[in-house]
Design a protein around this motif. Structure first.
Motif, PDB file in Angstrom:
ATOM      1  N   ASP A 162       0.841  -1.200   0.000  1.00 51.17           N
ATOM      2  CA  ASP A 162       0.000   0.000   0.000  1.00 51.17           C
ATOM      3  C   ASP A 162       0.875   1.249   0.000  1.00 51.17           C
ATOM      4  O   ASP A 162       2.045   1.198  -0.383  1.00 51.17           O
ATOM      5  CB  ASP A 162      -0.987  -0.041   1.176  1.00 51.17           C
ATOM      6  CG  ASP A 162      -0.295  -0.310   2.508  1.00 51.17           C
ATOM      7  OD1 ASP A 162       0.911   0.019   2.631  1.00 51.17           O
ATOM      8  OD2 ASP A 162      -0.953  -0.839   3.421  1.00 51.17           O
ATOM      9  N   HIS A 212      -5.130   0.956  -6.133  1.00 55.48           N
ATOM     10  CA  HIS A 212      -3.817   1.582  -6.314  1.00 55.48           C
ATOM     11  C   HIS A 212      -3.849   2.763  -7.293  1.00 55.48           C
ATOM     12  O   HIS A 212      -2.797   3.221  -7.712  1.00 55.48           O
ATOM     13  CB  HIS A 212      -2.802   0.543  -6.814  1.00 55.48           C
ATOM     14  CG  HIS A 212      -2.288  -0.356  -5.721  1.00 55.48           C
ATOM     15  ND1 HIS A 212      -1.169  -1.125  -5.857  1.00 55.48           N
ATOM     16  CD2 HIS A 212      -2.749  -0.595  -4.470  1.00 55.48           C
ATOM     17  CE1 HIS A 212      -0.969  -1.815  -4.737  1.00 55.48           C
ATOM     18  NE2 HIS A 212      -1.909  -1.497  -3.886  1.00 55.48           N
ATOM     19  N   ASP A 220      -3.013  -3.471  -9.931  1.00 57.63           N
ATOM     20  CA  ASP A 220      -2.620  -4.086  -8.659  1.00 57.63           C
ATOM     21  C   ASP A 220      -2.998  -5.566  -8.619  1.00 57.63           C
ATOM     22  O   ASP A 220      -2.587  -6.279  -7.707  1.00 57.63           O
ATOM     23  CB  ASP A 220      -3.173  -3.326  -7.441  1.00 57.63           C
ATOM     24  CG  ASP A 220      -4.693  -3.233  -7.406  1.00 57.63           C
ATOM     25  OD1 ASP A 220      -5.371  -4.157  -7.905  1.00 57.63           O
ATOM     26  OD2 ASP A 220      -5.217  -2.236  -6.856  1.00 57.63           O
TER      27      ASP A 220
END
Length: 340
Positions: A162, A212, A220
């Motif tokens: 993340d 993302h 992602d």
């Protein structure tokens, strides 16, 4: 000239992984760290304290022109620099260790292979999964023919990456410098697939970007299906959109003479093994994961990488990973991504 007793290493790129390489080289009885190279001049004081007496250079060019002689150049810089820097090292007469991926395209990877052949130097790709006991065991049972015909191979890579990982202003997450999720996060799982089962064909793929959009320039998550050239079919399902922490990396095989599954957060254990006339032996423990603070990486097998480089350069062993295999992995990823 360097004494035969020690293999001398210069390390280019002293981020998290480059530092690991430097530490392992320093702790190896037959290796010596002779230079550290990084464009971030502000790292100099910290590195001087950590690696006392090792000279620091702010560019590879500067090191190659003025630095102390080495046998091996380790390239642990952002992905897009791997190929040009490895080629510069080879042309300078150095063996090279290249962090994954060895390049971001087959053409660049081929240039590395050609340069290595022209210069008579060795290229080591860092594909650390090969050193984990479950992976070595899988390769062994496959090569002994214990599985019989392969029916299905399923790889699941569900990780958390993340904003703690893809930090603003960094190279990670950019199309040009990073190349994509399969290059940076999961190339060693594709390496494992290729190393054990061989090449793939008839690829189809779907890509999604779930969470993302603001932190990366690429997908992602992906769902990839393929056939194995040697027979059988497979799927690769991957995501870095998992909330908070890694979920798993697993590899399941359904074959003529039985089934097996490697699993755990880092594919670090044999979770299932039911093969005809076969008892699973006790395997040595897997090294713990690379720990990057808030997020984790794959099993930390860099110490075996250094071991293999030293043994091979001193002509006591053979390269566990070579540039040709590294090129195949890059080419497979390129073929998957060509379907975007």
């Amino acid at each position: 000239m360097n004494t035969a007793a020690h293999v001398h290493f210069a390390i280019c790129g002293v981020g998290h992984i480059g530092r690991r390489h430097a530490t392992f080289v320093q702790h190896h009885a037959a290796a010596q760290l002779v230079a550290l190279i990084d464009v971030r001049a502000e790292l100099a004081p910290t590195l001087a304290a950590e690696f006392a007496g090792v000279p620091f250079f702010t560019s590879l060019e500067d090191y190659l022109a003025h630095g102390p002689a080495a046998d091996v150049l380790t390239v642990a810089t952002p992905n897009h620099l791997h190929a040009p820097q490895a080629i510069a090292g080879l042309r300078h007469g150095l063996h090279v260790v290249i962090e994954k991926p060895i390049a971001l395209g087959k053409t660049e990877a081929e240039a590395i292979v050609h340069t290595a052949l022209q210069t008579g130097r060795l290229v080591f790709g860092v594909m650390q999964n090969r050193y984990s006991p479950p992976a070595a065991w899988l390769k062994q049972v496959y090569e002994q023919g214990r599985l019989g015909q392969i029916y299905l191979v399923q790889i699941n890579c569900f990780w958390n990456r993340d904003a703690r990982y893809y930090q603003a202003g960094g190279w990670k997450g950019t199309q040009q410098q990073d190349g994509g999720t399969l290059f940076t996060q999961f190339s060693h799982f594709i390496d494992l697939l290729y190393w054990v089962f061989g090449d793939i064909t008839n690829i189809s793929a779907r890509f999604r970007d779930f969470n993302h959009q603001d932190i990366t320039e690429f997908e992602d998550s992906g769902l990839v299906t393929f056939d194995l050239v040697r027979g059988g079919s497979g799927t690769l399902q991957y995501s870095t959109a998992v909330w908070d922490r890694n979920l798993e990396s697993s590899l399941t095989v359904v074959a003529e003479h039985g089934s097996l599954k490697l699993g755990g957060q880092y594919m670090d254990k044999v979770e299932y093994c039911h093969l005809r006339d076969y008892q699973l032996p006790a395997l040595p423990p897997t090294n713990p994961a690379n720990d990057y603070g808030p997020y984790q990486g794959s099993a930390a097998n860099h110490v075996q990488v250094i071991e293999n480089v030293v043994d091979t350069v001193q002509k006591r062993g053979f390269a566990t990973t070579n540039a040709l295999e590294g090129m195949k992995v890059v080419e497979i990823i390129e073929r998957i991504y060509s379907l975007k």
